[in-house]
Design an enzyme around this catalytic site. Structure first.
Site, PDB file in Angstrom:
ATOM      1  N   GLU C  65       0.846  -1.212  -0.180  1.00 64.14           N
ATOM      2  CA  GLU C  65       0.024  -0.002   0.158  1.00 64.14           C
ATOM      3  C   GLU C  65       0.700   1.336   0.133  1.00 64.14           C
ATOM      4  O   GLU C  65       0.291   2.203  -0.621  1.00 64.14           O
ATOM      5  CB  GLU C  65      -0.925   0.014   1.066  1.00 64.14           C
ATOM      6  CG  GLU C  65      -2.145  -0.758   1.148  1.00 64.14           C
ATOM      7  CD  GLU C  65      -1.791  -2.140   1.172  1.00 64.14           C
ATOM      8  OE1 GLU C  65      -0.833  -2.622   1.636  1.00 64.14           O
ATOM      9  OE2 GLU C  65      -2.834  -2.973   0.850  1.00 64.14           O
ATOM     10  N   GLN C  87      -7.461  -1.289  -1.251  1.00 63.64           N
ATOM     11  CA  GLN C  87      -8.403  -2.310  -1.345  1.00 63.64           C
ATOM     12  C   GLN C  87      -9.709  -2.351  -0.114  1.00 63.64           C
ATOM     13  O   GLN C  87     -10.685  -2.273  -0.111  1.00 63.64           O
ATOM     14  CB  GLN C  87      -7.935  -3.778  -1.301  1.00 63.64           C
ATOM     15  CG  GLN C  87      -8.818  -4.841  -1.818  1.00 63.64           C
ATOM     16  CD  GLN C  87      -7.986  -5.776  -2.197  1.00 63.64           C
ATOM     17  OE1 GLN C  87      -7.742  -6.546  -1.546  1.00 63.64           O
ATOM     18  NE2 GLN C  87      -8.029  -6.058  -3.520  1.00 63.64           N
ATOM     19  N   PHE C  88      -9.052  -2.009   1.090  1.00 63.47           N
ATOM     20  CA  PHE C  88      -9.884  -1.778   2.379  1.00 63.47           C
ATOM     21  C   PHE C  88      -9.277  -0.555   3.237  1.00 63.47           C
ATOM     22  O   PHE C  88      -8.066  -0.632   3.415  1.00 63.47           O
ATOM     23  CB  PHE C  88      -9.852  -3.040   3.335  1.00 63.47           C
ATOM     24  CG  PHE C  88     -10.928  -4.013   2.692  1.00 63.47           C
ATOM     25  CD1 PHE C  88     -10.339  -5.038   1.932  1.00 63.47           C
ATOM     26  CD2 PHE C  88     -12.200  -4.286   3.095  1.00 63.47           C
ATOM     27  CE1 PHE C  88     -11.151  -5.930   1.135  1.00 63.47           C
ATOM     28  CE2 PHE C  88     -13.004  -5.201   2.455  1.00 63.47           C
ATOM     29  CZ  PHE C  88     -12.407  -5.920   1.702  1.00 63.47           C
ATOM     30  N   HIS C 134     -12.253  -5.369   8.678  1.00 61.87           N
ATOM     31  CA  HIS C 134     -12.666  -5.004   7.195  1.00 61.87           C
ATOM     32  C   HIS C 134     -13.788  -4.004   7.583  1.00 61.87           C
ATOM     33  O   HIS C 134     -14.759  -4.090   6.720  1.00 61.87           O
ATOM     34  CB  HIS C 134     -13.049  -6.275   6.466  1.00 61.87           C
ATOM     35  CG  HIS C 134     -11.944  -7.155   5.851  1.00 61.87           C
ATOM     36  ND1 HIS C 134     -12.439  -7.895   4.805  1.00 61.87           N
ATOM     37  CD2 HIS C 134     -10.717  -6.941   5.821  1.00 61.87           C
ATOM     38  CE1 HIS C 134     -11.580  -8.504   4.437  1.00 61.87           C
ATOM     39  NE2 HIS C 134     -10.292  -7.716   4.969  1.00 61.87           N
TER      40      HIS C 134
END
Lengths: 337, 427, 332
Positions: C65, C87-88, C134
């Site tokens: 990231e 992505q999250f 998440h």
């Protein structure tokens, strides 16, 4: 005759490196200027006029040789780090501008006094260095180089960093991506074997940072960073490689002749003997000896060069000291584009 | 079964309405589609049709209340066996609605998810809000017993010169609330040099529209004089026969509408609206015609006015005017106008500065036709020669326009086009 | 089964359309992130993109990231207009150095020489049984930093319009997408070209007694709550912030001057959240119009909502909790 009476061969090393006499003299003159400037900055710090001095002594040949070669081999762009004073002078920053920047004065081309010395951007000279956060510029340099190719340019990016930075995760991530996508970038490590006080053996388990390049799928080469001609030759080849085949890592072995910054006292962790030994590899002295031995310079001419540099630095110092600080009203500008 | 009727979404920008009048009372039967109430929205008064047949049970809001779209307003006991069309909560155009029957994304991504149990809509979990101390205690004034006034209350008292000790409070712990002060003020209204007239629903809505226009649209204004002598004579000649044949009066308005329609086709920027940096040119011509009613100004719209003949326009104007004055306009009648014409001349006015309606580019007024002494075009006054004078019928045409969309040059060109058409009508 | 009305899209479809249209419009727009290529993104945000635009413009990055952000930043410095996907939100932490340490300060630190036309799209938020890693809300950290813009739409219309605005903006924009709204919220999206300006809130439900401020998924619960209490004659004005930084101060002030009572609702932790800043701002700027203390209904100070449904539900703001708060505030 050399210092111990031994015969010294005339090598014409500069010619084999493809550099004319005029060019090598110009490089030397500029290197002397950098050295005087560097010393002056440290003195100004001790006088309280410069908050922090970051010396490049010992790194000059590596920085200047690589930048000089890059500027003469097609379009290039620099992502330096905080120790790259010599590089920035080679790229066109003047002594005046350097001192404005070290003093935090208005007219500093990098950030108009908002940042630590010589960081921000100087787009006229093809330089971006957004911060002094170690290794943060490496992924940015990779992205920049990738974008250049996306836009169809021939630009090669040179990303500079020290041995300490090579431990950062972002260095690994940057090189990994560059290798996968064959980005046109030269990673240039100025390894002076110290990250402030942490010696290389505590920074990594290997001898040469250049060994890591293989792990990313591209070549790595070690070079004597105090040998101006070797640096120039290797950089030239590296740029040609980067332009057509992808990344390459140059590790220049240099000496850090000064402490990390003016806030550091390296006598705490380096012995006097070690520091004396390091001085034998002073690149400025090395080039000076070469020019004198080859008869390219006479001692009088050499003294004139040093005197000229002193005068230029003197004038630049007065200029910068007389210059104003940025207006308080500029504080809120440029937070957003 | 019991059916709850909510105020439906009845127009793009309509977000609320006022229940002006109940048309059915609790206990009365109602057929599906029969009107339940008269509702005033920001464009027009309309009637709310019942979704079901049955018996009205009870009102959920008071007559006169202003409610937002989606608010339940009454309950009906629907007759069994009929098609129960319970009014669903329609999605607001730009609000979106929460779907209850769609698989949400899985915890680690999208795509089809296994038959995991649906997470029940949070409303169904029986967790007391108060168990959680998110808000802590019910807010209390810190010094119960002593009079305590909030900043809003103190400001109102200061602005209106009220002694707060005169007001009893309906808030927690007897606190004097802002509403208490406002209620006190309106009761006090009938004294001193002022008469306080509560604004009617339609006045309030006109006010909101005008404020919105004033706030959002930078308006400029231009005017031309039209020599309508030919038009006056022409109309004089044909008006009786027209009325006999078409069954409708022929005023000057249809002529002006025709001229405006032709001019709009040549100058489409006047048939547009401004939307955040984009000029949205409307392809169809829906001309709003202002009608003064006893309750206030309404602006019904002649849709696709360019498809109508002179007679068609005259009929449309008459029909809309009648319905407006009888309070029988529907919401569709007032929606979607692209340009507006106002016959201020009917009031005897010779110069107006109208206000551009929100979401339009311009509004044109046709002023009273007056007889004036003019120097007719074509006569060059030269030294010594006597001036020719004539008495002509003159009508001013005024245009207010949205200066974001167009400039004076374009506005003037449009006005000249309208003027030209009117001036070339002849018996 | 809900029948699709014409022009109705889900949030994820609106986001996809926005990116696709901007990529067609401007060659400088590129997409980078994990799984954005052949997979089309784990939420299918970039479905069909690599087929249409090619691997040179839709880049599957390594799992890293910090460099997704840093490389995108470098490309933006060169003049491309990258859309980087983290992505999250839970994985955004390594990217904070490049996003807040570097990108946010680049224009200021270079005295305006460089600009960073970078968009970072980050799915965030809970209510989907995502557990601690998440479901995170990360908006407050970005919200706090001068130099970035922070956008958090709740509806398909706003998502599309704001993402276009973000891509066209020359500043780094953190584009927060509540993942539960991806398919759960549908709404009308016009075919015609439009942009929603960054920095403008939206009154999604007009009222006169209480100003209810929110954003993201829970905005929809706020709307449900407002409609519910309207039955009791409590008139609530629901303000959807849409943009967190810069806050639309004028819309907030206008509303509070009208109502005098404020309830701020957000899923993110209470302490130091966006609501705290809004409360301070309102107390400072429209104090004279307040008829009650400013209240906040937020996620508790728990490290994100847990996995088990009882725990997650205890954490999440719900329509019922909001209704309770509105009733208590109305009675004050």
């Amino acid at each position: 005759m050399g210092p111990e009476g031994a015969e010294i061969a005339i090598t014409r090393r500069h010619e084999t490196a493809g550099i004319s006499v005029e060019e090598v003299l110009a490089l030397y003159t500029q290197m002397v200027l950098v050295r005087i400037l560097d010393e002056r900055i440290l003195v100004l710090n001790r006088q309280g006029k410069v908050p922090i001095g970051i010396s490049c002594q010992g790194h000059e040949a590596a920085q200047m040789g690589s930048a000089w070669a890059a500027l003469r081999n097609g379009p290039c762009f620099f992502f330096p780090y905080y120790r790259d004073l010599a590089l920035k002078i080679t790229a066109g920053v003047s002594a005046r501008e350097a001192l404005l920047s070290f003093m935090g004065k208005a007219g500093d081309p990098f950030s108009n006094g908002r940042q630590f010395p010589l960081q921000g951007a100087d787009l006229r000279r093809g330089i971006i260095q957004l911060s002094n956060v170690v290794a943060a510029g490496l992924p940015q340099a990779v992205g920049y180089a990738w974008a250049c190719r996306y836009l169809g340019e021939e630009t090669v990016v040179l990303a500079y960093f020290g041995d300490g930075a090579s431990s950062e995760g972002e260095c690994h991530e940057a090189m990994n991506f560059a290798g996968i996508h064959r980005v046109p970038i030269v990673f240039f490590c100025e390894n002076n074997r110290y990250a402030i006080s942490v010696p290389q053996r505590k920074q990594m388990a290997i001898e040469n940072v250049a060994e890591r390049a293989a792990a990313y799928g591209f070549p790595g080469v070690v070079v004597d960073g105090t040998d101006l001609f070797e640096v120039i030759e290797v950089t030239r080849r590296a740029i040609a490689h980067a332009r057509t085949q992808g990344p390459i890592l140059i590790e220049a072995k240099v000496e850090r002749l000064s402490p990390h910054t003016t806030d550091d006292d390296d006598r705490r962790y380096r012995s006097r003997e070690e520091l004396e030994q390091a001085r034998h590899r002073d690149p400025v002295r090395r080039l000076q000896q070469y020019l004198l031995q080859e008869g390219i310079l006479t001692p009088e001419q050499d003294r004139a060069i040093w005197e000229g540099a002193r005068q230029e630095v003197e004038e630049a110092t007065r200029y910068a000291e007389a210059s104003p600080y940025p207006e308080a009203s500029t504080l809120l500008e440029h937070i957003y584009a | 079964m019991k059916v709850t009727v909510e105020l439906p979404q009845v127009g793009e920008s309509v977000v609320e309405g006022i229940i002006a009048r109940w048309l059915k009372q609790p206990g009365e039967t109602v057929r599906q589609y029969e009107s339940l109430a008269e509702v005033v929205t920001d464009k027009v008064t309309m009637e709310l049709p019942s979704p079901v047949s049955g018996t009205v049970l009870r009102f959920l809001v008071e007559e006169g209340a202003k409610v937002s779209v989606g608010t339940p307003i009454l309950e009906i006991e629907a007759r069994e066996g009929e098609d129960i069309a319970a009014a669903p909560l329609p999605p607001s155009a730009f609000v979106g609605q929460l779907m209850e029957d769609v698989r949400p994304v899985g915890p680690t991504g999208g795509g089809p998810v296994e038959e995991a149990a649906e997470v029940a809509a949070p409303m169904e979990r029986g967790i007391e809000a108060s168990e959680l101390s998110i808000l802590g205690e019910t807010p209390q004034p810190t010094k119960p017993g002593q009079p305590w006034y909030s900043p809003a209350v103190r400001r109102l008292a200061r602005e209106h010169g009220i002694d707060l000790r005169q007001i009893s409070g309906t808030g927690i712990g007897g606190r004097v609330t802002k509403e208490d002060v406002l209620a006190f003020l309106s009761r006090m209204g009938a004294r001193d040099e002022e008469e306080r007239i509560p604004a009617s629903p339609i006045r309030r809505l006109i006010a909101e529209n005008m404020i919105r226009s004033a706030r959002e649209i930078p308006q400029a204004w231009a005017m031309v004089e039209a020599d309508v002598t030919g038009l006056v004579r022409y109309r004089e000649r044909i008006k009786e026969e027209f009325q006999k044949r078409e069954g409708v009066r022929l005023t000057y308005l249809p002529f002006v509408l025709q001229a405006v329609i032709e001019a709009l086709k040549e100058h489409p920027l006047l048939n547009a609206r401004w939307e955040e940096g984009t000029i949205v040119v409307r392809r169809r011509l829906h001309i709003g015609v202002a009608v003064a009613t006893e309750n206030g100004l309404v602006v019904p719209v002649i849709r696709d006015a360019d498809r109508l003949s002179l007679a068609g326009l005259a009929r449309a104007v008459q029909e809309l005017t009648e319905r407006a004055r009888q309070n029988r306009l529907t919401l569709d009648d007032v929606r979607g106008g692209t340009f507006t014409v106002n016959n201020t001349g009917a009031l005897g006015v010779v110069l107006s500065r109208p206000i551009v309606p929100p979401d339009q580019a311009g509004i044109l007024t046709m002023e009273a036709i007056t007889r004036r002494l003019v120097v007719p075009d074509g006569d060059e006054p030269s030294l010594g020669a006597p001036l020719t004078l004539a008495v002509r019928f003159m009508m001013n045409l005024c245009l207010s326009f949205d200066h974001r969309i167009l400039d004076g040059a374009e506005a003037a060109a449009f006005l000249r086009a309208v003027k030209h058409r009117l001036e070339t009508i002849a018996p | 089964m809900h029948e699709r009305a014409m022009g109705e899209k889900s949030v994820i479809e609106a986001i996809r359309d926005a990116m696709r249209e901007e990529m067609r419009r401007d060659e400088r727009v590129v997409v980078l992130g994990e799984d954005v290529g052949a997979r089309g993104g784990v939420f299918l945000a970039t479905q069909g993109f690599v087929e249409e635009f090619g691997e040179g413009r839709v880049i599957d990055t390594p799992l890293a990231e910090a460099s997704i952000a840093g490389i995108a930043l470098g490309a933006a410095l060169k003049g491309l207009r990258p859309i980087a996907e983290i992505q999250f939100a839970d994985f955004a932490w390594p990217a904070f150095n490049q996003l807040l340490g570097e990108a946010a300060r680049a224009c200021y630190g270079s005295n305006g020489q460089v600009r960073v036309p970078l968009v970072v799209r980050i799915p965030y938020g809970g209510g989907i049984r995502g557990g601690l890693y998440h479901s995170q809300n990360v908006e407050a950290y970005f919200f706090h930093t001068p130099g970035v813009k922070v956008v958090a739409p709740a509806t398909p219309y706003d998502a599309k319009g704001l993402l276009k605005a973000a891509i066209r903006d020359d500043n780094p924009v953190i584009f927060l997408e509540h993942k539960k709204t991806y398919r759960l919220v549908r709404g009308y999206v016009p075919d015609e070209e439009y942009v929603v300006p960054i920095g403008k809130a939206d009154v999604k439900h007009r009222g006169s007694q209480i100003t209810l401020v929110s954003y993201g998924l829970v905005l929809h619960y706020c709307l449900q709550a407002a409609r519910t209490v309207a039955q009791d004659g409590i008139s609530v004005e629901v303000v959807d912030l849409r943009t967190l930084r810069p806050l639309d101060r004028e819309t907030l002030f206008d509303s509070v001057r009208k109502t005098g009572k404020v309830l701020i609702v957000h899923e993110d932790n209470l302490t130091g959240g966006v609501g705290a800043e809004i409360a301070a701002l309102l107390a400072e700027e429209v104090f004279e119009y307040l008829d009650a203390p400013i209240l906040r209904l937020c996620g508790p100070d728990v490290p994100t909502m847990p996995f088990a449904p009882t725990l997650e539900d205890a954490y999440m703001p719900t329509t019922e909790k909001i209704v309770g708060a509105l009733r208590r505030l109305a009675a004050y």
